[in-house]
Design a protein around this motif. Structure first.
Motif, mmCIF file in Angstrom:
data_model
loop_
_atom_site.group_PDB
_atom_site.id
_atom_site.type_symbol
_atom_site.label_atom_id
_atom_site.label_comp_id
_atom_site.label_asym_id
_atom_site.label_seq_id
_atom_site.Cartn_x
_atom_site.Cartn_y
_atom_site.Cartn_z
ATOM 1 N N GLY A 653 59.951 17.600 30.429
ATOM 2 C CA GLY A 653 60.716 18.755 30.883
ATOM 3 C C GLY A 653 61.982 18.928 30.076
ATOM 4 N N ALA A 654 62.968 19.582 30.677
ATOM 5 C CA ALA A 654 64.257 19.766 30.009
ATOM 6 C C ALA A 654 64.938 18.415 29.844
ATOM 7 C CB ALA A 654 65.133 20.719 30.822
ATOM 8 N N LEU A 655 65.570 18.219 28.671
ATOM 9 C CA LEU A 655 66.188 16.933 28.355
ATOM 10 C C LEU A 655 67.701 17.074 28.245
ATOM 11 C CD1 LEU A 655 63.680 15.675 25.633
ATOM 12 C CD2 LEU A 655 63.740 15.076 28.056
ATOM 13 N N ALA A 656 68.408 16.003 28.612
ATOM 14 C CA ALA A 656 69.866 15.976 28.551
ATOM 15 C C ALA A 656 70.329 16.145 27.108
ATOM 16 C CB ALA A 656 70.372 14.659 29.128
ATOM 17 N N PRO A 657 71.610 16.532 26.907
ATOM 18 C CA PRO A 657 72.087 16.820 25.545
ATOM 19 C C PRO A 657 72.350 15.604 24.668
ATOM 20 C CG PRO A 657 73.873 17.103 27.138
ATOM 21 C CD PRO A 657 72.622 16.857 27.929
ATOM 22 N N HIS A 658 72.131 14.400 25.165
ATOM 23 C CA HIS A 658 72.401 13.203 24.350
ATOM 24 C C HIS A 658 71.561 13.236 23.077
ATOM 25 C CE1 HIS A 658 72.409 8.939 23.161
ATOM 26 N NE2 HIS A 658 73.554 8.874 23.799
ATOM 27 N N TRP A 659 72.139 12.708 21.983
ATOM 28 C CA TRP A 659 71.454 12.822 20.698
ATOM 29 C C TRP A 659 70.146 12.041 20.631
ATOM 30 C CZ3 TRP A 659 74.089 10.076 15.927
ATOM 31 C CH2 TRP A 659 74.175 8.709 16.144
ATOM 32 N N ALA A 660 69.975 11.038 21.509
ATOM 33 C CA ALA A 660 68.684 10.345 21.550
ATOM 34 C C ALA A 660 67.563 11.316 21.859
ATOM 35 C CB ALA A 660 68.721 9.237 22.600
ATOM 36 N N ASN A 661 67.877 12.362 22.612
ATOM 37 C CA ASN A 661 66.848 13.325 22.995
ATOM 38 C C ASN A 661 66.546 14.342 21.901
ATOM 39 O OD1 ASN A 661 66.382 12.190 25.517
ATOM 40 N ND2 ASN A 661 68.064 13.314 26.452
ATOM 41 N N ASP A 662 67.381 14.400 20.848
ATOM 42 C CA ASP A 662 67.016 15.212 19.688
ATOM 43 C C ASP A 662 65.718 14.665 19.088
ATOM 44 O OD1 ASP A 662 69.514 16.139 20.303
ATOM 45 O OD2 ASP A 662 70.427 15.676 18.367
ATOM 46 N N PHE A 663 65.676 13.346 18.930
ATOM 47 C CA PHE A 663 64.480 12.698 18.398
ATOM 48 C C PHE A 663 63.330 12.772 19.403
ATOM 49 C CE2 PHE A 663 62.018 8.674 17.891
ATOM 50 C CZ PHE A 663 61.456 8.961 16.657
ATOM 51 N N THR A 664 63.646 12.599 20.687
ATOM 52 C CA THR A 664 62.611 12.687 21.715
ATOM 53 C C THR A 664 61.922 14.045 21.670
ATOM 54 O OG1 THR A 664 63.908 11.207 23.131
ATOM 55 C CG2 THR A 664 62.167 12.487 24.188
ATOM 56 N N THR A 665 62.698 15.110 21.512
ATOM 57 C CA THR A 665 62.123 16.454 21.434
ATOM 58 C C THR A 665 61.228 16.590 20.212
ATOM 59 O OG1 THR A 665 64.142 17.288 22.473
ATOM 60 C CG2 THR A 665 62.688 18.906 21.481
ATOM 61 N N LEU A 666 61.657 16.027 19.078
ATOM 62 C CA LEU A 666 60.841 16.070 17.862
ATOM 63 C C LEU A 666 59.513 15.349 18.079
ATOM 64 C CD1 LEU A 666 61.209 16.827 14.683
ATOM 65 C CD2 LEU A 666 61.378 14.353 14.445
ATOM 66 N N VAL A 667 59.581 14.153 18.675
ATOM 67 C CA VAL A 667 58.356 13.375 18.916
ATOM 68 C C VAL A 667 57.440 14.111 19.884
ATOM 69 C CG1 VAL A 667 57.473 11.256 19.960
ATOM 70 C CG2 VAL A 667 59.389 11.154 18.365
ATOM 71 N N ARG A 668 58.004 14.725 20.900
ATOM 72 C CA ARG A 668 57.175 15.479 21.845
ATOM 73 C C ARG A 668 56.425 16.594 21.118
ATOM 74 N NH1 ARG A 668 60.322 17.808 26.903
ATOM 75 N NH2 ARG A 668 60.892 19.436 25.415
ATOM 76 N N GLY A 669 57.094 17.212 20.126
ATOM 77 C CA GLY A 669 56.405 18.220 19.322
ATOM 78 C C GLY A 669 55.237 17.625 18.550
ATOM 79 N N ARG A 670 55.413 16.426 17.991
ATOM 80 C CA ARG A 670 54.320 15.781 17.255
ATOM 81 C C ARG A 670 53.146 15.467 18.175
ATOM 82 N NH1 ARG A 670 58.158 11.554 13.842
ATOM 83 N NH2 ARG A 670 58.707 12.965 12.127
ATOM 84 N N VAL A 671 53.466 15.013 19.386
ATOM 85 C CA VAL A 671 52.410 14.712 20.357
ATOM 86 C C VAL A 671 51.615 15.977 20.659
ATOM 87 C CG1 VAL A 671 51.938 13.998 22.718
ATOM 88 C CG2 VAL A 671 53.657 12.774 21.371
ATOM 89 N N ARG A 672 52.316 17.061 20.953
ATOM 90 C CA ARG A 672 51.640 18.299 21.336
ATOM 91 C C ARG A 672 50.865 18.896 20.167
ATOM 92 N NH1 ARG A 672 56.633 20.628 25.152
ATOM 93 N NH2 ARG A 672 55.986 19.471 27.030
ATOM 94 N N ARG A 673 51.388 18.764 18.954
ATOM 95 C CA ARG A 673 50.642 19.269 17.795
ATOM 96 C C ARG A 673 49.352 18.475 17.600
ATOM 97 N NH1 ARG A 673 53.992 19.198 12.554
ATOM 98 N NH2 ARG A 673 53.478 16.982 12.642
ATOM 99 N N ALA A 674 49.436 17.158 17.781
ATOM 100 C CA ALA A 674 48.231 16.338 17.637
ATOM 101 C C ALA A 674 47.194 16.691 18.697
ATOM 102 C CB ALA A 674 48.597 14.857 17.731
ATOM 103 N N GLN A 675 47.651 17.234 19.832
ATOM 104 C CA GLN A 675 46.735 17.659 20.886
ATOM 105 C C GLN A 675 46.243 19.091 20.701
ATOM 106 O OE1 GLN A 675 49.403 16.778 24.253
ATOM 107 N NE2 GLN A 675 47.871 15.309 24.963
ATOM 108 N N GLY A 676 46.738 19.775 19.656
ATOM 109 C CA GLY A 676 46.343 21.158 19.429
ATOM 110 C C GLY A 676 47.180 22.173 20.184
ATOM 111 N N ARG A 677 48.265 21.765 20.799
ATOM 112 C CA ARG A 677 49.144 22.681 21.558
ATOM 113 C C ARG A 677 50.246 23.147 20.609
ATOM 114 N NH1 ARG A 677 50.471 18.341 26.041
ATOM 115 N NH2 ARG A 677 51.856 19.947 26.900
ATOM 116 N N LEU A 678 49.864 24.039 19.665
ATOM 117 C CA LEU A 678 50.721 24.336 18.535
ATOM 118 C C LEU A 678 51.965 25.114 18.924
ATOM 119 C CD1 LEU A 678 48.023 25.188 15.821
ATOM 120 C CD2 LEU A 678 49.129 23.008 16.325
ATOM 121 N N ARG A 679 51.861 26.084 19.813
ATOM 122 C CA ARG A 679 53.038 26.862 20.183
ATOM 123 C C ARG A 679 54.075 25.994 20.907
ATOM 124 N NH1 ARG A 679 53.865 30.986 16.985
ATOM 125 N NH2 ARG A 679 51.978 32.257 16.753
ATOM 126 N N GLN A 680 53.604 25.147 21.786
ATOM 127 C CA GLN A 680 54.534 24.242 22.475
ATOM 128 C C GLN A 680 55.169 23.279 21.485
ATOM 129 O OE1 GLN A 680 51.491 23.046 25.498
ATOM 130 N NE2 GLN A 680 53.216 23.223 26.915
#
Length: 902
Positions: A653-680
């Protein structure tokens, strides 16, 4: 000899059913083993057979014939026994067949008077049919009071010797079921049996207490059986020894209070008796069945008895016993583990106790954090100077981080309420702020640092600057900073004064500034190396600011140097430090492994970090570990598992503004792309970019969000934004000038461009990444280049790239690349090269230190250059290389590059 509970009951039944036979049975059993209850049951059964039952018990205060007098009084109150002649007539009457069978029931035979024992001896010698049945009980090895010389002559005259034994687990369960009216849980039965040692009377007492409390005999009760030991048990033990002298009583109390199995020397010191007197007292207690004297020392036969007797000791006496014991153990150099329990329970107000508690807290903290915390809390009950109290509170807070960060906050806050010297105030502030940040309580932590800066500035500018360094770093990482914060970051000195409190921490912040403010990789490395002279967690100066120095090394092309610094800190920290500190360094090492492309190592460290951080309640820092774990799973081709992990940890879901979550958001994108959820996935990549750019850290060396977004645009056939982002990434990467970053950007540009241009760009990426230590990025570029070469009609070149990608990916644990390379080779009509099992196993057998040295050697560095770069001894480099050659099955440096896949 009959033994065991079943034999006891069988023998009793036989005696009750045929009392006229004149059976002679001696029951042996220690106190509490149920001998009195057994005799009562026998007497009741004999009376049911119309027998004349005479009952009495020995008493050490008896006068002559008192046992027999009481016995006849229980039969016929009209019989007056005054002398031996009357007793003889009473004997004849008892044995007369016309008045029905007689049964004598005698308890505590070992303390009966001598005259009664002699009369009993005559009865036992009468022939069967002319004597009464006799059942007598005694405590074995207890001797006899007035008739000690007679008791030994009587024992052979008994036909049966019945030895009472403790209950087994099954018998305790049966008794618990009867007493409690329910089927008890196995855990409770086992705990009850262990606490009581199966002694029937003790079992009975504990079960009665449980029943009276109304507590269900479940797991909770099993864990707290000692709370259900009735005080009557302790009073009964003390009553048994009341006539044996004060020395015996004092010794028994000391054994109970000091617990374990105290030595005779320790007991003598604690009781202020001489050692010989204590030895005699223990001997007496052992004969009475109250203590068990073993080579290791005396102890009560059951833990419950220890508790019961200790509860009967007045608190002041308990404190004095523990204090004397602690002093003796301290003087004799006993281990802290045996000394600490007595220090914790001893008297207050003595300086030597305070000093010893502080030493004990330090000595045991590496392996027994609970005891260390207990010692520090106990010290706080002593009269202390403010600076000492503050130091103890800080140590307590840091120790409590091992268990619960929230508890640590309370202790650290208390320390700041005292009047402290600047250095101590700064240390307490740093520890408190770091703990609050770990709990995601950033506003509170930032406020603590602001207050410290204001407080320290007029007192000690250097310590004020040290607090400000943490404040600026926290504002950057939290994402709530504004222009004044950035201006202050720019204003910070280029080189802090050597030897100052702020020196290393400020260098770490300056290294971070180079990443954020358009600096250079060279200067970032210089600052980072200065910052990490004492590692990532310097003693007395630990804070998260050193993360900036590790990040600087990693993004400036020196990840292997970052790894060596982190591992050096881990080695110094081994067996020490809080769960937060362990989680911190494992998170850092996982991040460096992620940069290097060591997938398995990254996954292992991320899991370890998460376990340590979650164990103390840290939250935001744990998100970074979860993200690295998820990214490693994606690199292993386990995207669905990674998605479940993110969902389970609440990161979808929505993530706090801490910089650790900048990377978390990037990784979540990689996970979703690997699953074929390209827009997300695309939304996540763009969000990661927006967050990091607002923080001033949008450079591709930190987070390659543009590359990830460009690749996702390309998969969506959105070529214009894909090319724009790829070109911007490559431009920024070239400006930063680090081969790893440029190579990764070239790889993205090549995939997006495709065709001949793509082949050229990917070829450049492969050539550049081959010179680096980033194995995953190299394998990824090889795979993409091979796939494009297949489509471009260059099968031989494609095969070379794909087989090399397969080789490198296997060695770094990138299962997804292995799978894609194998499929591409098969689809293209090639049979994948067989895996060199020996080589792979050998490379995998290298330790991290060996691999790091080997990679530098494979690049052509001399042994001395490697030693200087890694800050190790020359001999250490030589040793690592010798082991590496042996494991890889090569004879020297010439074979390193091929064996390591470089």
């Amino acid at each position: 000899m009959l033994t065991g509970r079943q034999q006891e009951l069988t023998a009793l039944d036989e005696l009750i059913s045929s009392p006229a036979h004149g059976n002679r049975v001696l029951v042996r059993g220690n106190r509490g083993f149920g001998k009195s209850a057994l005799l009562r049951a026998f007497a009741e059964g004999a009376a049911g057979h119309k027998a004349r039952v005479l009952r009495a018990a020995g008493d050490p205060a008896d006068r002559e014939f008192d046992l027999i007098r009481r016995m006849f009084a229980s039969w016929d109150g009209s019989v007056v026994l005054t002398d031996a002649e009357n007793l003889v007539r009473a004997e004849e009457r008892l044995c007369s067949p016309g008045e029905g069978p007689g049964v004598l029931v005698i308890d505590d035979l070992h303390v009966a008077d001598g005259a009664s024992l002699r009369l009993l001896g005559r009865l036992l010698l009468r022939p069967a049919g002319s004597r009464p049945a006799v059942i007598a009980a005694l405590v074995p090895n207890a001797g006899a009071a007035p008739g000690r010389e007679v008791i030994g002559e009587l024992l052979p005259r008994f036909d049966h010797h019945l030895t009472l034994t403790p209950f087994g687990v099954d018998e305790v369960r049966a008794m618990a079921e009867r007493e409690l009216g329910t089927d008890p849980e196995p855990a409770f039965v086992r705990a009850c049996w262990e606490a009581t040692a199966g002694i029937p009377s003790v079992v009975q007492g504990v079960l009665g207490s449980v029943r009276a409390s109304g507590t269900a005999p479940g797991g909770l009760t099993a864990a707290r059986v000692s709370e259900h030991v009735p005080r009557e048990l302790g009073r009964a033990v003390l009553a048994d020894i009341a006539t044996h002298g004060e020395e015996v009583r004092s010794t028994a109390l000391a054994v109970a209070v000091l617990s374990g199995q105290p030595s005779l020397r320790l007991l003598a010191r604690a009781t202020a008796l001489d050692e010989g007197t204590v030895e005699d007292a223990v001997h007496t207690l052992d004969r009475l069945g109250i203590l068990v004297h073993t080579p290791q020392g005396p102890r009560f036969p059951a833990p419950a008895l220890t508790t019961a007797v200790a509860d009967a000791v007045p608190p002041s006496m308990r404190r004095e016993l523990h204090t004397r014991a602690a002093r003796f153990l301290l003087d004799t150099g006993a281990p802290w583990d045996s000394l600490t329990p007595h220090l914790l329970r001893g008297c207050q107000g003595e300086q030597w106790v305070t000093d010893a508690l502080l030493r004990a807290a330090e000595a045991v903290k590496g392996h027994d954090g609970d005891s260390s915390i207990a010692c520090l809390r106990r010290v706080l009950r002593e009269p202390l100077q403010d600076d000492v109290r503050a130091s103890v509170l800080i140590s307590l807070g840091e120790a409590e981080l091992e268990r619960c960060a929230r508890t640590a906050v309370r202790s650290l806050r208390c320390s700041l309420q005292l009047r402290l010297p600047p250095r101590t105030h700064a240390q307490a502030t740093r520890s408190l702020a770091t703990t609050l940040f770990a709990l995601n309580r950033y506003p509170e932590g930032i406020e603590v640092l602001r207050d410290a800066v204001d407080h320290l500035r007029p007192l000690d500018p250097d310590h004020a600057l040290r607090a400000e360094v943490d404040l600026v770093y926290a504002q950057i990482t939290q994402g709530s900073f504004d222009a004044p914060v950035l201006d202050r970051l720019q204003d910070l000195g280029a080189r802090p004064a050597p030897g100052t409190a702020s020196e290393q921490a400020l260098e770490a912040l300056l290294a971070l500034r180079e990443i954020m403010a358009g600096g250079t990789a060279r200067r970032a490395v210089t600052h980072a190396q200065r910052a990490l002279v004492h590692g990532v967690a310097p003693k007395g100066d630990a804070s998260f600011v050193y993360t900036g120095a590790v990040l600087a090394l990693a993004v400036a092309g020196r990840p292997e140097l970052a790894l060596s610094r982190v591992e050096a800190s881990m080695e110094r920290q081994r067996g020490k430090g809080s769960g937060l500190a362990r989680g911190y360094v494992h998170t850092l090492r996982a991040g460096v492994h992620h940069r290097l492309g060591n997938v398995d190592d990254c996954l292992r460290d991320a899991r370890t970090a998460l376990e340590a951080l979650r164990g103390v309640g840290a939250r935001t820092q744990a998100n970074h570990s979860v993200a690295m774990w998820a990214d490693a799973l994606v690199r292993q081709g386990r995207a669905d598992e990674a998605d479940r992990l993110l969902e389970h940890k609440g990161l979808n879901g929505a993530l706090a503004p801490h910089w650790a979550n900048d990377f978390t958001t990037l990784v979540r994108g990689r996970v979703r792309r690997a699953q074929g959820r390209l827009r997300q996935a695309l939304a996540d990549f763009l969000d990661s970019g927006e967050r990091s750019c607002a923080r001033g850290m949008g450079d591709p060396a930190v987070l390659p969000w543009r590359s990830e977004a460009a690749l996702t645009h390309a998969l969506l056939d959105e070529h214009e934004p894909a090319r724009r982002l790829a070109d911007e990434e490559l431009r920024l990467a070239r400006a930063w000038g680090v081969p790893e970053t440029i190579g990764s950007a070239l790889r993205t540009a090549g995939v997006v461009a495709g065709g001949d241009e793509g082949t050229r760009l990917l070829g450049e990426a492969v050539a550049l990444l081959e010179t680096t230590n980033c194995r995953y990025a190299y394998a990824q570029a090889l795979l993409d280049c091979g796939m494009l070469l297949v489509r471009s009609g260059a099968p031989d070149a494609a095969r070379t790239h794909l087989q090399q990608a397969l080789k490198v990916a296997r060695r770094c644990g990138a299962t997804s690349i292995v799978r894609d390379a194998e499929e591409e080779l098969l689809d293209s009509g090639y049979r994948p090269a067989s895996q060199d099992a020996k080589g792979v196993q050998s490379a995998a057998a290298l330790t991290q230190s060996e691999r790091r040295v080997a990679l530098l050697a494979a690049q052509g560095r001399t042994n001395r250059a490697i030693a200087e770069e890694l800050f190790v001894e020359l001999r250490t480099v030589e040793m690592h290389l010798s082991r590496t050659y042996r494991k890889l099955g090569i004879t020297g440096r010439a074979g390193l590059a091929d064996a390591l896949g470089t």
